[in-house]
Design an enzyme around this catalytic site. Structure first.
Site, PDB file in Angstrom:
ATOM      1  CD  GLU A 170      -3.055  -0.992   2.205  1.00  0.00           C
ATOM      2  OE1 GLU A 170      -2.973  -0.092   3.060  1.00  0.00           O
ATOM      3  OE2 GLU A 170      -4.000  -1.792   2.171  1.00  0.00           O
ATOM      4  CD  GLU A 382      -3.536  -5.876   4.037  1.00  0.00           C
ATOM      5  OE1 GLU A 382      -4.389  -5.074   4.462  1.00  0.00           O
ATOM      6  OE2 GLU A 382      -2.311  -5.656   4.082  1.00  0.00           O
TER       7      GLU A 382
HETATM    8  C1  BG6 Z   1      -4.274  -2.082   5.245  1.00  0.00           C
HETATM    9  C2  BG6 Z   1      -2.930  -2.396   5.810  1.00  0.00           C
HETATM   10  O1  BG6 Z   1      -4.309  -0.718   5.003  1.00  0.00           O
HETATM   11  O2  BG6 Z   1      -5.401  -2.256   6.007  1.00  0.00           O
HETATM   12  C3  BG6 Z   1      -2.964  -3.131   7.139  1.00  0.00           C
HETATM   13  O3  BG6 Z   1      -2.120  -3.041   4.889  1.00  0.00           O
HETATM   14  C4  BG6 Z   1      -4.079  -2.579   7.991  1.00  0.00           C
HETATM   15  O4  BG6 Z   1      -1.705  -3.045   7.715  1.00  0.00           O
HETATM   16  C5  BG6 Z   1      -5.384  -2.875   7.275  1.00  0.00           C
HETATM   17  O5  BG6 Z   1      -4.116  -3.068   9.285  1.00  0.00           O
HETATM   18  C6  BG6 Z   1      -6.610  -2.408   8.011  1.00  0.00           C
HETATM   19  O6  BG6 Z   1      -6.523  -1.061   8.317  1.00  0.00           O
HETATM   20  P1  BG6 Z   1      -6.750  -0.543   9.784  1.00  0.00           P
HETATM   21  O7  BG6 Z   1      -6.452   0.910   9.728  1.00  0.00           O
HETATM   22  O8  BG6 Z   1      -8.181  -0.798  10.096  1.00  0.00           O
HETATM   23  O9  BG6 Z   1      -5.830  -1.325  10.634  1.00  0.00           O
END
Ligand code: BG6
Length: 482
Positions: A170, A382
């Protein structure tokens, strides 16, 4: 929604789950590890939710065997994790830290012992602080060579066992939050020119790493993971549709076009030039970006939500609307770029407690767009739901909302596959509960509950959530139970 065609998940589909070093490892001063930008940032009062840190995190540094055994029990085919640069090079450059190498070698071997394919992210936001002190980290072009040296070290030590490499996680998020909204290190605000320059350095680091991997004879798959938030025009008013085009160029194609084509989108570049904030490119950069683009193997997609685009007047909302980091539904504010676009809420979608829209179709759109525009294989690196989970007195976690979220997204993914998108892997975010950078430990994503509270107490014991058993069945049936 009607799908055009339907198919099953491919036979060799990589069912996975993901994590990131800073969010799970802990052991922040162990094994010869150096300080990172995040170790420093979380110590600035007010930067993270209730001052939470990753000092201990989920203690994966000490419990990786237990965690990977749980992954094996679940039946994961792949585990995506990141390597902390400062464990390998405590000062970012110089001598390799053998203890750091040994730790990741053990993690990789433990995965392979159970037939779990390791998928390694080279950079998931934790940068050796020494490089920030030396030359402001990503702000200097010096980082490119240091990054490539670090990546080559990983290829040398782990290249025979790791076949899936993600260069950067990201890039769009760590640079936006780092240089525009001051929510990630280095905590800069509205530094637009630096923001684009930093991104150019990151693109060059990515590109040179891809080329180095191939030069070293790497035959595995390599690419970057992009936080893809696809967009819908608010309605068919042409100015709203144009706002969507602006958003797509500036927020999505700006990154994906460089990874896939090695060039910046034309209209966006001209807009930046007009504002005098375009990145400076050195001679030969364009050629390197193009060469690397021809050699990436996939587009990595981190998908959580979609957005709406509408016309934003010149005195309209800015990038600095409040982000909901507390889980108080409705506390987030609209953002946009004055005169260019704004992102109002979508009245047709439900949202999480952190105001993220829940939109399985958005994942489908992502896959279709990547397939049409770039004709690349896709790794969903993810996807998951951040929620408040409750552990009952008899140690159960009934997270049926997470099951519902994942199920609907997987169904959407299956539709995309049916229509010809070449999706090779899907990783839930995350495997265990972990530190959510700005939202502390209360925003949980895992299939496995970790007993850890906001005050950083708790036994750190692991408990399988209902979603763990559900995902196990999905994997066992290769998705047919969906
Ligand atoms: C992504 C990242 O942006 O989303 C993760 O790669 C992150 O590291 C995940 O934890 C969820 O975002 P957040 O801000 O809810 O933890």
């Amino acid at each position: 929604m009607e799908q055009m065609c339907r198919a099953d998940f491919p036979k060799d589909f990589l069912w996975g789950s993901a994590s990131a070093a800073y969010q799970i490892e802990g052991g922040w001063k162990e094994g010869g590890k150096g300080m990172t930008n995040w170790d420093a940032f979380v110590r600035i009062p007010g930067k993270t939710y209730k001052g939470t840190t990753g000092d201990v995190a989920a203690d994966h540094y000490h419990r990786y065997k237990e965690d990977i055994a749980l992954m094996a029990e679940l039946g994961l085919k792949t585990y995506r994790f990141s390597i902390c640069w400062a464990r390998i090079f405590p000062k970012g450059v110089g001598e390799v830290n053998k203890e750091g190498i040994a730790f990741y070698q053990n993690v990789i071997d433990e995965c392979l012992k159970y037939g779990i394919e390791p998928m390694v992210t080279i950079f998931h936001w934790d940068l050796p602080q020494a490089l920030v002190d030396a030359y402001q980290g990503w702000e200097s072009p010096k980082i490119v060579d240091d990054f490539v040296r670090y990546a080559k070290t990983l290829f040398t030590y782990f290249g025979d066992k790791v076949k899936y490499w993600i260069t950067l996680n990201e890039q769009n998020i760590f640079t936006t939050l780092g240089w525009l909204t001051a929510q990630h290190p280095p905590g800069k605000f509205d530094a637009w020119k630096t923001f684009y320059q930093v991104n150019h350095h990151a693109f060059m680091a990515h590109a040179k790493t891809v080329l180095a991997y191939r030069q070293m004879g790497g035959t595995g798959m390599i690419g970057a993971s992009f936080a893809y938030t696809p967009s819908y025009s608010m309605d068919c008013r042409p100015e709203n549709a144009m706002a969507k085009a602006n958003y797509d160029d500036l927020q999505n194609y700006w990154w994906m076009d460089v990874y896939a084509y090695g060039r910046y989108p034309v209209a966006a570049m001209n807009y930046l030039k007009q504002k005098g904030i375009e990145p400076k490119m050195a001679e030969g950069d364009e050629e390197i970006l193009k060469k690397a683009a021809a050699q990436i193997s996939f587009m990595g997609v981190n998908y959580y939500k979609s957005c709406v685009c509408a016309y934003n007047p010149p005195d309209g909302v800015t990038f600095h609307g409040r982000i909901n980091t507390t889980g108080e539904k409705g506390s987030g504010q609209e953002v946009g770029i004055p005169g260019i676009y704004r992102n109002p809420a979508n009245p047709y979608l439900l949202t999480t407690d952190w105001d993220w829209s829940i939109d399985p179709s958005g994942l489908w759109f992502c896959c279709r767009e990547i397939t049409s525009r770039y004709a690349l294989p896709i790794i969903i690196s993810e996807n998951g739901l951040g929620a408040f989970d409750v552990k009952t007195e008899d140690d159960q976690i009934h997270d049926e909302y997470r099951i519902e979220y994942l199920k609907e997204h997987l169904k959407a993914l299956r539709e995309a596959i049916g229509e010809g998108c070449k999706v090779i892997a899907y990783c839930t975010w995350s495997f265990t509960d972990l530190l959510s950078w700005l939202n502390g430990y209360q925003k949980r994503y895992g299939l496995v509950y970790v007993d850890r509270d906001e005050e950083e107490g708790g036994s750190l014991q692991r408990f399988k959530k209902d979603s763990f058993y559900w995902y196990k069945q999905v994997i066992e049936t290769n998705g047919t139970c969906l």
